[in-house]
Write a protein that holds these residues in place. Structure first.
Motif, PDB file in Angstrom:
ATOM      1  N   THR A   1       0.836  -1.206   0.000  1.00  0.00           N
ATOM      2  CA  THR A   1       0.000   0.000   0.000  1.00  0.00           C
ATOM      3  C   THR A   1       0.869   1.255   0.000  1.00  0.00           C
ATOM      4  O   THR A   1       2.081   1.196   0.257  1.00  0.00           O
ATOM      5  N   ASP A   2       0.248   2.382  -0.261  1.00  0.00           N
ATOM      6  CA  ASP A   2       0.964   3.665  -0.291  1.00  0.00           C
ATOM      7  C   ASP A   2       1.693   3.961   1.014  1.00  0.00           C
ATOM      8  O   ASP A   2       2.732   4.620   1.027  1.00  0.00           O
TER       9      ASP A   2
ATOM     10  N   LYS B   1       5.311   2.695   0.646  1.00  0.00           N
ATOM     11  CA  LYS B   1       6.061   2.915  -0.601  1.00  0.00           C
ATOM     12  C   LYS B   1       7.381   3.638  -0.369  1.00  0.00           C
ATOM     13  O   LYS B   1       8.321   3.470  -1.120  1.00  0.00           O
TER      14      LYS B   1
END
Length: 106
Positions: free
Chosen positions: A100-101, A104
């Motif tokens: 997920t972001d 990142k």
């Protein structure tokens, strides 16, 4: 990630560092020879977790222990699932979350 457990417990073991104080007025047990003893310590990790992930409020707790090693730390999170599950299912949840972001930049 949605909470699918009844409770979680976080244990953190970390090295005794030069910045650690050996004398604590509020916690006398911390005044032991930190370089040769395991010393229980307060942790803000459980509080920080519930602030970042409010769905864990009231379900998450933890403890920290300073250990006499020159460097290193390890964290263990244990939980009780709401329903029967498998290792593969849990691993897949962690793999999916890692993509997920939120992660990142890591």
């Amino acid at each position: 990630m949605e909470s699918k457990s009844n409770s979680e417990y976080h244990t953190r073991l970390y090295c005794f560092a030069g910045t650690c104080r050996c004398s604590f007025k509020k916690e006398p047990r911390m005044g032991r020879a930190a370089g040769i003893n395991l010393a229980p310590a307060a942790t803000g990790a459980a509080i920080a977790t519930t602030k970042a992930l409010p769905q864990y409020a009231g379900k998450f707790d933890g403890i920290a222990v300073r250990v006499p090693v020159p460097v290193g730390s390890i964290s263990d999170i244990t939980f009780i699932a709401e329903r029967p599950t498998t290792i593969e299912e849990i691993n897949q949840v962690l793999i999916d979350e890692s993509k997920t972001d939120r992660y990142k930049r890591c």
